[in-house]
Design an enzyme around this catalytic site. Structure first.
Site, PDB file in Angstrom:
ATOM      1  N   LEU A  60       0.882  -1.163   0.000  1.00 15.38           N
ATOM      2  CA  LEU A  60       0.000   0.000   0.000  1.00 15.38           C
ATOM      3  C   LEU A  60       0.919   1.211   0.000  1.00 15.38           C
ATOM      4  O   LEU A  60       1.784   1.335   0.865  1.00 15.38           O
ATOM      5  CB  LEU A  60      -0.902  -0.009   1.242  1.00 15.38           C
ATOM      6  N   ASP A  61       0.775   2.075  -0.998  1.00 17.84           N
ATOM      7  CA  ASP A  61       1.702   3.188  -1.153  1.00 17.84           C
ATOM      8  C   ASP A  61       1.763   4.051   0.099  1.00 17.84           C
ATOM      9  O   ASP A  61       0.800   4.141   0.870  1.00 17.84           O
ATOM     10  CB  ASP A  61       1.290   4.066  -2.341  1.00 17.84           C
ATOM     11  N   ARG A  62       2.892   4.697   0.270  1.00 18.55           N
ATOM     12  CA  ARG A  62       3.100   5.560   1.427  1.00 18.55           C
ATOM     13  C   ARG A  62       2.011   6.634   1.541  1.00 18.55           C
ATOM     14  O   ARG A  62       1.559   6.969   2.637  1.00 18.55           O
ATOM     15  CB  ARG A  62       4.476   6.230   1.309  1.00 18.55           C
TER      16      ARG A  62
END
Length: 200
Positions: A60-62
Site C-alpha cells: 500500500l503506497d506511502r
C-alpha cells in the site's frame, strides 16, 4: 482492540508456512511505509506493530491509507498477491471534480493505461464514508472545484493503479483508502490500529 506502538524485533525474511499462523489487519495511516525499517527515519510498520516475523501481504503506497494484511503464512501471502488468483480489493478514492457517468462506464470494459488495458473494474459514486477519519495533513482542496468519492473494486494490483485510472478519465485522486481485501475490511478498525483475525 489491540494497539501497539513499540516492538523489539521484526521480520527480516519473507513469511513461511507455519502451524502458528499470525494474521493481522492493520489500518495504515497516511505517510507510513509498508516495511519495518527505513534508513531515512520515516514512519514504518514498526511504529505501530510489535508482532515478530510477520510481513505485508501486498503493498500500500506511502501516500495511501487503509487496509493492510500482514502474516507469517507464506501460502496465504502468495494467494493474496498472485495475479492469477484475482483477489478482489475495494478502494475509496476522493477525486477532484465530478466524473461524468460515461467516463465511469469505461471502468467496466477496461482503461488503456501505459502498461496496457486494465481488467474490468467496478466503480460507483458514493457519499463520503461515515468511518473516514481526518487525515494529517489534510488534502489540498480548491474551493471552486468540488470533490467526489468513488468506490472502485479491482482484481489486479498494478503500481498506483487507482490513481492512474482516475487521472486517465481526468479526475486526479486526492485521497485513497483501501477498504477491503477479499472478505476482510477496515470496519471497526481505527486509523493506526491493528487486530488479529481468525481464519476459522
Amino acid at each position: 482492540m489491540q494497539k501497539h506502538r513499540q516492538g523489539r524485533r521484526f521480520a527480516t525474511k519473507k513469511p513461511i508456512h507455519t502451524a502458528n499462523r499470525e494474521v493481522l489487519l492493520f489500518n495504515k495511516p497516511f505517510d507510513v511505509l509498508c516495511q519495518f525499517t527505513d534508513d531515512s527515519g520515516r514512519r514504518t510498520l514498526k511504529d505501530y506493530i510489535d508482532v515478530p516475523n510477520v510481513y505485508a501481504a501486498g503493498r500500500l503506497d506511502r501516500d495511501s491509507e487503509g487496509l493492510l494484511l500482514l502474516t507469517n503464512d507464506g501460502s496465504l501471502q502468495h494467494t493474496l498477491t498472485d495475479p492469477t488468483q484475482k483477489t478482489s480489493k475495494t478502494y475509496w478514492a476522493q477525486v477532484e471534480g465530478i466524473p461524468h457517468p460515461k467516463a465511469l462506464e469505461n471502468f467496466a470494459s477496461g482503461l488503456k493505461l501505459k502498461d496496457g488495458l486494465t481488467r474490468p473494474a467496478k466503480v460507483e459514486v458514493i457519499p463520503e464514508p461515515e468511518i473516514v477519519w481526518e487525515r494529517t495533513p489534510p488534502i489540498r482542496e480548491r474551493k471552486a472545484i468540488p470533490t467526489t468519492w468513488l468506490a472502485i473494486t479491482l482484481t489486479e494490483g498494478r503500481n498506483r493503479q487507482v490513481r492512474r485510472m482516475t487521472a486517465h478519465i481526468g479526475h486526479p485522486t486526492l485521497r485513497l483508502i483501501r477498504y477491503r481485501i477479499g472478505s476482510w475490511t477496515i470496519d471497526g478498525l481505527n486509523c493506526g490500529d491493528w487486530r488479529r483475525i481468525s481464519l476459522g
